[in-house]
Write a protein that holds these residues in place. Structure first.
Motif, mmCIF file in Angstrom:
data_model
loop_
_atom_site.group_PDB
_atom_site.id
_atom_site.type_symbol
_atom_site.label_atom_id
_atom_site.label_comp_id
_atom_site.label_asym_id
_atom_site.label_seq_id
_atom_site.Cartn_x
_atom_site.Cartn_y
_atom_site.Cartn_z
ATOM 1 N N PRO A 1 0.828 -1.213 0.000
ATOM 2 C CA PRO A 1 0.000 0.000 0.000
ATOM 3 C C PRO A 1 0.857 1.255 0.000
ATOM 4 C CG PRO A 1 0.058 -0.972 2.193
ATOM 5 C CD PRO A 1 0.746 -1.953 1.279
ATOM 6 N N ASN A 2 0.215 2.376 -0.253
ATOM 7 C CA ASN A 2 0.919 3.663 -0.201
ATOM 8 C C ASN A 2 1.546 3.879 1.163
ATOM 9 O OD1 ASN A 2 0.080 4.134 -2.800
ATOM 10 N ND2 ASN A 2 -1.328 5.794 -2.291
ATOM 11 N N GLU A 3 2.533 4.751 1.187
ATOM 12 C CA GLU A 3 3.183 5.109 2.439
ATOM 13 C C GLU A 3 3.324 6.626 2.500
ATOM 14 O OE1 GLU A 3 6.698 2.765 2.068
ATOM 15 O OE2 GLU A 3 7.602 4.043 0.531
ATOM 16 N N ILE A 4 3.790 7.133 3.615
ATOM 17 C CA ILE A 4 3.979 8.567 3.788
ATOM 18 C C ILE A 4 5.453 8.884 3.636
ATOM 19 C CG2 ILE A 4 3.873 10.471 5.431
ATOM 20 C CD1 ILE A 4 1.351 9.185 6.581
ATOM 21 N N SER A 5 5.767 9.849 2.791
ATOM 22 C CA SER A 5 7.146 10.278 2.595
ATOM 23 C C SER A 5 7.412 11.564 3.372
ATOM 24 C CB SER A 5 7.440 10.506 1.113
ATOM 25 O OG SER A 5 7.566 9.275 0.428
ATOM 26 N N LEU A 6 8.542 11.566 4.063
ATOM 27 C CA LEU A 6 9.081 12.731 4.755
ATOM 28 C C LEU A 6 10.447 13.023 4.142
ATOM 29 C CD1 LEU A 6 8.373 11.496 8.397
ATOM 30 C CD2 LEU A 6 6.932 13.049 7.082
#
Length: 489
Positions: free
Chosen positions: A359-364
């Motif tokens: 699934p999608n993830e969060i990028s920082l």
């Protein structure tokens, strides 16, 4: 106890707010993982002190604003900026890499073919897209920047061409990323900025003497004000911490609303610690010769260290902050463990996972190689909602929530277990009695959106006061959400 109305909003498991009873469960912080270099600041107008990156999600792209700057140190330790700071602009479609956009505005070495949008910024500029429905089109993008020890407000209709409007505030120490945004939940602007307190800092501002920038008892802090119109502001307040925390210097605050649970505030402050009393370490840290020059010329530039922390809030005034680092400079390599490490880019982006089928993830994003080489803006990733979880070790544990009411007919959870672990959800009435037909059984796996099956329909409980009993073993619960799923037939 008055029931909490959560409706169909996503509840992230980042604090103990929903807990009434808990045994064997704790709130666990999770750290992001390195993915790739998203932008290398190696253009002639950028350099080794490029920074204060700000990410602005737009309708079809991600806008990136940042300072381009180069600072050289000669053999005598004298700092020599090779050019004045430039404020730069880049874009991304996928959130994984960024491309400079030539805006043909400011000449550099006689050429306008560059991504410089401003060259009058001394230290930094924060930009946000104003989502207030009443915002006029020519002020859709707002910028905050310091000059002459006060903070100025700029506006733009296209996010590229900015016009100076007026003084915004003059009660802080603004050599940091000072930020604001419109909060649709409370219909007001929040303004988070740096102040200082301690000996010789009675008014929250630097007094202009150099000794304040060296080894002193002055503490950099975070303050907050609110406004309905971006012109008339409430009196400033220091943000508070619950539980009470050590009076740590926070160089930045990076506070934002979490886009998947918009009632939550999420901040990634940079922690500033001057380790000059532990000088036995310095010659063992990377790039000792360069560090010596910095220490000799401007002590704290070589003796201070920075890392990133994480904090959350439900009202924007009182925060739950870890004492442990969210990100550290990491394993010692060519040019880290410097003052300037771990300044997280403001903002985040949801990106596709590198692992096929995941699934999608969060990028920082965070800059590497600060003070030594051209800064590399590096991308880190973390699971959706995955900054914290309700965590249980192998010994089973349980949480019983406060009374709550929800809307919808379905429950989804973001969770992970080992092959031997589980998460089990039972629904109780307001008095804590089990409601027959609402036991999920032991769920195992690793999913960001698993539907929880019950024998009876959740629609029968919508709007009624219930409690959730969440039993766990060797597992994590990151978030849950009651939703409305259309019934077919």
């Amino acid at each position: 106890m008055v029931a909490l109305h959560i409706g169909s909003r996503r509840e992230v498991c980042w604090d103990e707010f929903l807990w009434d009873q808990a045994e064997g469960i704790r709130v666990q912080m999770h750290r992001p993982e390195f993915r790739n270099v998203a932008l290398e600041c190696d253009a002639p107008w950028e350099g080794n002190v490029s920074g204060y990156f700000t990410l602005v999600p737009d309708e079809t792209q991600l806008r990136l604003y940042y300072r381009g700057a180069q600072l050289d140190v000669d053999n005598d330790g004298v700092r020599k900026p090779s050019h004045k700071p430039m404020y730069c602009y880049a874009e991304s479609r996928d959130g994984k890499t960024f491309t400079r956009v030539s805006v043909n505005q400011i000449p550099f070495w006689g050429c306008k073919d560059n991504n410089i949008i401003m060259d009058t910024v001394r230290d930094n500029m924060y930009v946000f897209r104003d989502t207030n429905p009443s915002c006029p089109p020519d002020a859709l993008y707002k910028g905050l920047t310091e000059a002459d020890d006060v903070l100025w407000y700029y506006k733009s209709g296209d996010g590229i061409h900015f016009t100076k409007v007026r003084l915004l505030a003059d009660d802080g120490a603004y050599d940091s990323l000072n930020l604001a945004f419109w909060d649709q939940e409370t219909e007001q602007y929040f303004f988070f900025y740096r102040g200082i307190h301690g000996e010789n800092a009675p008014n929250g501002k630097w007094n202009g003497t150099e000794d304040q920038l060296m080894h002193t008892t002055i503490i950099r802090d975070v303050r907050v004000r609110t406004s309905r119109d971006f012109e008339n502001w409430s009196e400033p307040r220091l943000i508070q911490f619950d539980p009470e925390r050590e009076d740590t210097e926070l160089y930045t605050n990076q506070i934002q609303k979490y886009y998947r649970a918009k009632h939550m505030f999420l901040g990634f402050p940079t922690r500033y610690v001057d380790r000059y009393q532990d000088a036995q370490n310095f010659e063992h840290l990377p790039d000792w010769k360069h560090r010596q020059k910095l220490i000799r010329n401007w002590g704290r530039s070589g003796t201070a260290m920075t890392d990133a922390m994480i904090m959350t809030s439900r009202d924007g005034f009182t925060f739950r902050r870890t004492e442990e680092a969210f990100l550290t400079p990491g394993i010692e390599r060519d040019c880290n463990w410097y003052y300037g490490d771990c300044f997280l880019c403001y903002g985040m982006a949801e990106t596709t996972a590198d692992l096929p089928g995941a699934p999608n993830e969060i990028s920082l994003y965070m800059g590497h190689d600060y003070r030594v080489n051209p800064v590399k803006l590096c991308r880190y990733a973390i699971r959706l909602d995955g900054f914290f979880s309700w965590h249980c070790d192998y010994e089973p544990g349980k949480v019983v929530t406060k009374p709550l009411t929800f809307a919808g007919n379905s429950l989804e959870i973001n969770f992970a277990t080992s092959v031997a672990g589980y998460v089990q959800i039972r629904l109780l009435d307001g008095e804590g009695n089990f409601l027959e037909g609402y036991d999920s059984g032991r769920l195992f796996g690793d999913s960001v959106d698993r539907t929880v099956d019950f024998q009876k329909s959740l629609a029968e409980l919508a709007g009624k006061e219930i409690r959730m009993e969440i039993s766990m073993q060797d597992g994590e619960l990151y978030a849950f959400q009651f939703t409305e799923i259309p019934v077919i037939g």
